[in-house]
Design a protein around this motif. Structure first.
Motif, short mmCIF file in Angstrom:
data_model
loop_
_atom_site.label_atom_id
_atom_site.label_comp_id
_atom_site.label_asym_id
_atom_site.label_seq_id
_atom_site.Cartn_x
_atom_site.Cartn_y
_atom_site.Cartn_z
N GLY A 242 5.40 1.56 7.79
CA GLY A 242 5.76 0.17 8.05
C GLY A 242 7.02 0.04 8.86
O GLY A 242 7.11 -0.79 9.78
N PHE A 243 8.02 0.86 8.54
CA PHE A 243 9.27 0.84 9.31
C PHE A 243 9.02 1.28 10.75
O PHE A 243 9.58 0.70 11.69
CB PHE A 243 10.31 1.74 8.66
N LYS A 244 8.20 2.29 10.93
CA LYS A 244 7.91 2.76 12.28
C LYS A 244 7.20 1.68 13.09
O LYS A 244 7.53 1.42 14.26
CB LYS A 244 7.03 4.02 12.24
N ASN A 245 6.26 1.00 12.46
CA ASN A 245 5.54 -0.08 13.15
C ASN A 245 6.50 -1.20 13.53
O ASN A 245 6.44 -1.73 14.65
CB ASN A 245 4.44 -0.61 12.22
N ALA A 246 7.40 -1.57 12.60
CA ALA A 246 8.36 -2.65 12.89
C ALA A 246 9.33 -2.24 13.99
O ALA A 246 9.64 -3.04 14.89
CB ALA A 246 9.13 -3.00 11.61
N ASN A 247 9.79 -0.99 13.94
CA ASN A 247 10.72 -0.51 14.97
C ASN A 247 10.05 -0.44 16.33
O ASN A 247 10.65 -0.82 17.35
CB ASN A 247 11.27 0.87 14.58
N ASP A 248 8.82 0.03 16.37
CA ASP A 248 8.09 0.14 17.64
C ASP A 248 7.88 -1.23 18.28
O ASP A 248 7.89 -1.36 19.52
CB ASP A 248 6.74 0.82 17.43
N VAL A 257 8.75 -5.24 1.55
CA VAL A 257 7.30 -5.39 1.62
C VAL A 257 6.87 -6.13 2.89
O VAL A 257 5.68 -6.12 3.22
CB VAL A 257 6.76 -6.10 0.37
N SER A 258 7.81 -6.73 3.60
CA SER A 258 7.45 -7.40 4.86
C SER A 258 6.83 -6.42 5.85
O SER A 258 5.94 -6.79 6.62
CB SER A 258 8.68 -8.06 5.49
N VAL A 259 7.31 -5.18 5.83
CA VAL A 259 6.76 -4.19 6.77
C VAL A 259 5.31 -3.87 6.43
O VAL A 259 4.52 -3.52 7.31
CB VAL A 259 7.62 -2.91 6.82
N VAL A 260 4.96 -3.99 5.15
CA VAL A 260 3.57 -3.78 4.74
C VAL A 260 2.72 -4.97 5.18
O VAL A 260 1.60 -4.80 5.67
CB VAL A 260 3.50 -3.59 3.22
N GLU A 261 3.25 -6.18 5.04
CA GLU A 261 2.55 -7.37 5.49
C GLU A 261 2.26 -7.30 6.99
O GLU A 261 1.17 -7.69 7.44
CB GLU A 261 3.39 -8.61 5.20
N LEU A 262 3.23 -6.79 7.75
CA LEU A 262 3.06 -6.71 9.20
C LEU A 262 1.94 -5.76 9.60
O LEU A 262 1.39 -5.87 10.70
CB LEU A 262 4.38 -6.26 9.86
N MET A 263 1.60 -4.84 8.72
CA MET A 263 0.48 -3.92 8.99
C MET A 263 -0.83 -4.48 8.47
O MET A 263 -1.87 -3.82 8.55
CB MET A 263 0.75 -2.56 8.34
N GLY A 264 -0.79 -5.70 7.90
CA GLY A 264 -2.01 -6.33 7.41
C GLY A 264 -2.48 -5.81 6.07
O GLY A 264 -3.64 -6.01 5.70
N LYS A 265 -1.58 -5.17 5.32
CA LYS A 265 -1.96 -4.62 4.02
C LYS A 265 -1.51 -5.58 2.90
O LYS A 265 -0.51 -6.27 3.03
CB LYS A 265 -1.34 -3.25 3.82
N PRO A 266 -2.24 -5.59 1.79
CA PRO A 266 -1.92 -6.52 0.70
C PRO A 266 -0.71 -6.07 -0.11
O PRO A 266 -0.44 -4.87 -0.26
CB PRO A 266 -3.18 -6.51 -0.16
N VAL A 267 0.02 -7.03 -0.65
CA VAL A 267 1.16 -6.79 -1.54
C VAL A 267 0.93 -7.59 -2.81
O VAL A 267 0.76 -8.81 -2.76
CB VAL A 267 2.49 -7.20 -0.88
N LYS A 268 0.93 -6.91 -3.95
CA LYS A 268 0.69 -7.57 -5.23
C LYS A 268 1.95 -8.29 -5.71
O LYS A 268 3.05 -7.73 -5.68
CB LYS A 268 0.28 -6.54 -6.28
N LEU A 269 1.79 -9.55 -6.12
CA LEU A 269 2.89 -10.30 -6.72
C LEU A 269 2.95 -10.00 -8.22
O LEU A 269 1.99 -10.28 -8.95
CB LEU A 269 2.69 -11.80 -6.51
N THR A 270 4.05 -9.42 -8.66
CA THR A 270 4.26 -9.16 -10.08
C THR A 270 5.17 -10.26 -10.62
O THR A 270 6.30 -10.42 -10.14
CB THR A 270 4.93 -7.80 -10.30
N VAL A 271 4.67 -11.02 -11.58
CA VAL A 271 5.46 -12.14 -12.10
C VAL A 271 6.68 -11.59 -12.84
O VAL A 271 6.57 -10.84 -13.80
CB VAL A 271 4.62 -13.02 -13.04
N GLY A 272 7.87 -11.97 -12.35
CA GLY A 272 9.12 -11.51 -12.93
C GLY A 272 9.75 -12.56 -13.81
O GLY A 272 9.06 -13.37 -14.45
#
Length: 289
Positions: A242-248, A257-272
């Motif tokens: 994800g960092f490589k994709n953002a840097n490129d 987790v924003s870098v994961v979102e940018l790759m189109g992958k899901p991020v689970k919300l854990t209720v805190g």
């Protein structure tokens, strides 16, 4: 004994932990004791004292564990200057009930025996502070990494410090010393199941958008908004990719987790928990205490 030593027995039956749509919440009650004539499970507290009880933190005895089959590590970010705190030192070293903020973080994390490594991202000039020495000398899992120019750089430096066979890495702000073990365990469990997870709570206030900072453009749908916290837990290679994709692509990110979102992958919300606040301004220190 004297009036100063009077003791009341408090009925705890009213304290309960409940679930709404599968999301646990913590009930807080701030009250003043009036009577000693109660029944049921009891604890001793001074009459007239104000007490704050958390049903999850103080009374829940069942504790989850980190997911089996995973090698889990933490990257603890303590390299910020905290300019908005307007203090004479970085906020991670401010006193919170007799201890530096960072000490609260380390006591919690190093108390989790299942963690393989804790990488503390901190400037070299602060690594010899007196309160840090017992941790450094007493636990070989604690290692250092240098902070970078931006948060993203600091995370990358910290990520380089985890073991090669680490399967889940949590990124956490040292300025969030109130995170609970229960929330950490839940987030690790979600990350193990979904590869990426982040602690979050539903937004309470109404949020409005403005283009110019002068007039309201529109009101956002609060039911879809979440206040994102840390830790944010991911597969290490996913974070590197994800960092490589953002840097490129020359993209700036404000959380991990924003870098994961940018790759189109899901991020689970854990209720805190809403108590997992980030110490940013002087008022936050008062609330944290």
């Amino acid at each position: 004994g004297s009036d100063d030593n009077l003791i009341a027995l408090l009925d705890l039956e009213f304290l309960r932990h409940y679930s709404t749509s599968g999301a646990s919440e913590t009930i807080f009650m701030n009250f003043r004791l009036r009577s000693s004539r109660v029944t049921g499970p009891k604890i001793r507290v001074p009459i007239g004292s104000s007490c704050l009880f958390s049903s999850t933190a103080a009374f829940r005895s069942k504790r989850m564990a980190l997911p089996s089959g995973e090698k889990c590590s933490f990257v603890l970010l303590a390299g910020g200057s905290g300019s908005r705190m307007k203090a004479d030192r970085p906020k991670q070293f401010l006193d919170l009930l007799g201890k530096p903020v960072l000490q609260w973080d380390l006591e919690l994390l190093l108390g989790i025996e299942e963690l393989d490594r804790i990488v503390l991202v901190i400037a070299e000039e602060f690594r010899t502070m007196d309160f840090l020495q017992p941790f450094v000398d007493g636990d070989s899992r604690l290692v250092f990494a240098a902070p970078g120019k931006e948060r993203q750089n600091s995370v990358e430096n910290g990520l380089a410090g985890v073991a090669d066979d680490c399967t889940l890495v949590a990124i956490h702000d040292a300025a969030r010393p109130l995170v609970t073990r229960e929330s950490i365990d839940k987030c690790f469990a979600d990350a193990a199941a979904h590869d990426a997870a982040v602690l979050a709570v539903p937004c309470k206030p109404t949020i409005k958008e403005s283009n110019d900072g002068e007039f309201v453009l529109k009101t956002l749908d609060r039911s879809k908004l979440w206040d994102i916290q840390t830790p944010q837990i991911l597969r290490p290679q996913m974070l590197r990719d994800g960092f490589k994709n953002a840097n490129d692509k020359g993209l700036a990110v404000t959380d991990d987790v924003s870098v994961v979102e940018l790759m189109g992958k899901p991020v689970k919300l854990t209720v805190g928990e809403y108590t997992n606040l980030k110490l940013t301004t002087p008022e936050d220190m008062i609330i944290a205490e």
